[in-house]
Write a protein that holds these residues in place. Structure first.
Motif, PDB file in Angstrom:
ATOM      1  N   TRP A 254       0.823  -1.195   0.000  1.00 47.24           N
ATOM      2  CA  TRP A 254       0.000   0.000   0.000  1.00 47.24           C
ATOM      3  C   TRP A 254       0.862   1.252   0.000  1.00 47.24           C
ATOM      4  CZ3 TRP A 254      -0.183   4.036   3.393  1.00 47.24           C
ATOM      5  CH2 TRP A 254      -1.263   4.909   3.251  1.00 47.24           C
ATOM      6  N   LYS A 258       1.301   4.241  -2.801  1.00 43.95           N
ATOM      7  CA  LYS A 258       1.090   5.661  -2.511  1.00 43.95           C
ATOM      8  C   LYS A 258       2.310   6.482  -2.910  1.00 43.95           C
ATOM      9  CE  LYS A 258      -2.908   6.421  -0.377  1.00 43.95           C
ATOM     10  NZ  LYS A 258      -3.879   7.427  -0.781  1.00 43.95           N
ATOM     11  N   TYR A 262       2.768   9.601  -5.498  1.00 46.04           N
ATOM     12  CA  TYR A 262       3.394  10.878  -5.182  1.00 46.04           C
ATOM     13  C   TYR A 262       4.444  11.220  -6.225  1.00 46.04           C
ATOM     14  CZ  TYR A 262       1.468  11.753  -0.542  1.00 46.04           C
ATOM     15  OH  TYR A 262       0.665  12.053   0.503  1.00 46.04           O
TER      16      TYR A 262
ATOM     17  N   HIS B  85      -6.114  10.687   4.818  1.00 50.72           N
ATOM     18  CA  HIS B  85      -4.744  10.429   4.380  1.00 50.72           C
ATOM     19  C   HIS B  85      -3.820  11.589   4.749  1.00 50.72           C
ATOM     20  CE1 HIS B  85      -1.341   9.038   2.128  1.00 50.72           C
ATOM     21  NE2 HIS B  85      -1.342  10.131   1.405  1.00 50.72           N
ATOM     22  N   LEU B  88      -3.511  11.981   8.792  1.00 55.38           N
ATOM     23  CA  LEU B  88      -3.101  10.889   9.684  1.00 55.38           C
ATOM     24  C   LEU B  88      -2.113   9.878   9.099  1.00 55.38           C
ATOM     25  CD1 LEU B  88      -6.674  10.347  11.091  1.00 55.38           C
ATOM     26  CD2 LEU B  88      -4.735  11.222  12.402  1.00 55.38           C
ATOM     27  N   GLU B  89      -1.842   9.959   7.807  1.00 54.26           N
ATOM     28  CA  GLU B  89      -0.991   8.922   7.231  1.00 54.26           C
ATOM     29  C   GLU B  89       0.359   9.425   6.725  1.00 54.26           C
ATOM     30  OE1 GLU B  89      -4.198   5.554   6.018  1.00 54.26           O
ATOM     31  OE2 GLU B  89      -3.731   6.999   4.427  1.00 54.26           O
ATOM     32  N   VAL B  90       0.538  10.724   6.721  1.00 56.14           N
ATOM     33  CA  VAL B  90       1.817  11.280   6.280  1.00 56.14           C
ATOM     34  C   VAL B  90       2.635  11.652   7.513  1.00 56.14           C
ATOM     35  CG1 VAL B  90       2.940  13.049   4.880  1.00 56.14           C
ATOM     36  CG2 VAL B  90       0.639  12.244   4.264  1.00 56.14           C
TER      37      VAL B  90
END
Ligand SMILES: C[S@@+](CC[C@H](N)C(=O)[O-])C[C@H]1O[C@@H](n2cnc3c(N)ncnc32)[C@H](O)[C@@H]1O
Ligand SMILES: [Zn+2]
Lengths: 285, 123
Positions: A254, A258, A262, B85, B88-90
């Motif tokens: 996952w 991502k 990016y 995202h 909370l995910e970076v």
């Protein structure tokens, strides 16, 4: 044995060795967990409320792990790098900050739905240098003022601590009041030498729910019984927990997907894939 | 492990630095992405607290352009997923956060920002 806070500044006392010793001690784990459950109970958040909490003096994450387990999102601050390092190793979910709470917080007004602090603020009672900004009353005032501002209205902060005297309790509560807090002190098992615990239960605005300071738990005596009580409450709290709330990390694929996304968007500061990418987080109990 | 959710709450707390002290500017950051469990209730509860422009700018600085310029009034699942995202995910692992007002730099190492102040910076 003299108390830790009388021996050395916290970031020295909780060095690498002590941080590990503290965290791996199963008795410590149990006591910190129990007090965290009790603090959450006193926080009196609406059931199932997906709150954002502040863990003041989060240390190695023994209190924070309970917040994870209960499905809260949290931010932890601590002044001891070695403790924070252990928290990283244990892969707690909260965002961690290296911060001296006696210097005050910089959080925007109304940032948090509540705050807890487990076995920390007795450290603020000891001067570390002779500089005026490091006198205990000054540090306590900065701490409470900026904490009050960081909390939503209404909300609560529950701080368990180990006072050595009633004067200390007096000093702390009077400064908290000057900083704008309502509320007061809750003493659990006041007659038990071992199980007795002091919680500062502070209210911002009405504090949410009933405005009286909650009652301390009464239990004649022994720790054995206190324990049983804790277990019962712990079970109750656990039931409230929605099953499947635990984070479910989908892992490396996952993340790589991502990252690829990016990169395609033309970002040049996307980190290289490291050996840590998507490392599994331990289940915490 | 400073994430944009906490970055969005954080202002400079150096003595006397009380205006234009938010948001802190990221410098030389390295990020890591880690999936977190999606909790729409949490996001809905948190949304009113967000300083939207600061969040959008910070996300762009870190390479995420998924958020709209204006905070939408209609909140659907697709939007919440994006917000989730970004908030909370970076994870920012290395680098610094610099105050736009007094230039104090809060270094980030191992995901942990150092918020300690020198004696003369304490309020
Ligand atoms: C007994 S430990 C408790 C840690 C954690 N709350 C728990 O329940 O395991 C006390 C913690 O308070 C932290 N502490 C003491 N003084 C502090 C200060 N001025 N600012 C931030 N943290 C402090 C120490 O570094 C230590 O990690
Ligand atoms: Zn500043």
């Amino acid at each position: 044995m003299s108390r830790p806070e009388l021996q050395a500044p916290p970031e020295i006392y909780y060095g690498d060795v002590e941080a590990k010793k503290y965290t791996n001690n199963s008795r410590v784990q149990q006591i910190q967990a129990d007090m965290t459950y009790r603090a959450l109970e006193l926080l009196n958040l609406p059931p199932g409320d997906p709150a954002l909490l502040l863990d003041i003096g989060c240390g190695s994450g023994l209190s924070g792990e309970i917040l994870d387990e209960q499905g809260y999102t949290w931010v932890g601050v601590d002044v001891a790098p070695s403790m924070l390092e252990v928290a990283l190793e244990r892969e707690v979910e909260g965002d961690l900050f290296l911060q001296d709470i006696g210097q005050g917080f910089g959080f925007r007004p109304g940032s948090f739905d509540g705050a807890i602090s487990i076995s920390v603020i007795q450290w603020l009672l000891n001067a570390e240098t002779s500089h005026p900004t490091s006198s205990p009353p000054h540090r306590l005032m900065r701490f409470f003022t900026t904490l009050h501002a960081a909390l939503r209205n209404p909300s609560r902060a529950v701080l368990q601590f180990y006072p050595t005297s009633d004067d200390q309790v007096q000093l702390i509560t009077s400064i908290a009041q000057k900083a704008g807090f309502g509320g007061g002190v809750v003493v659990d098992y006041p007659n038990s030498k071992k199980a007795r615990k002091v919680y500062l239960c502070l209210f911002v605005g009405g504090g949410g729910g009933a405005q009286q300071v909650p009652k301390g738990l009464e239990d004649e005596a022994e720790e054995g019984e206190a324990r049983a009580q804790f277990e019962k409450r712990r079970e109750r709290l656990k039931k409230r927990q929605i099953s499947g709330k635990r984070k479910n990390v989908k892992g490396k694929d996952w993340i790589l997907r991502k990252k690829e996304l990016y990169r395609q968007r033309g970002k040049d500061n996307v980190p290289n894939d490291s050996k840590y990418t998507g490392r599994k987080r331990k289940a915490v109990f | 492990m400073v994430r944009l959710i906490t970055h969005n709450l954080l202002a400079c707390h150096v003595k006397g630095c009380t205006s234009n002290n938010f948001p802190l500017q990221f410098k030389d950051v390295q990020i890591e992405l880690r999936e977190a469990e999606f909790n729409p209730d949490f996001l809905r509860n948190f949304m009113p607290r967000i300083e939207w422009k600061a969040l959008v700018d910070a996300a762009r600085q870190l390479g995420d352009t998924s958020l709209p310029e204006e905070q939408p009034e209609m909140v659907d699942d697709e939007f919440l997923q994006k917000l989730h995202h970004v908030l909370l995910e970076v994870h920012v692992e290395e680098g610094a956060m610099v105050c736009p007002n007094c230039n104090h730099s809060y270094p980030i190492s191992n995901g942990i920002p150092n918020m300690l102040l020198a004696e003369h910076e304490i309020g």
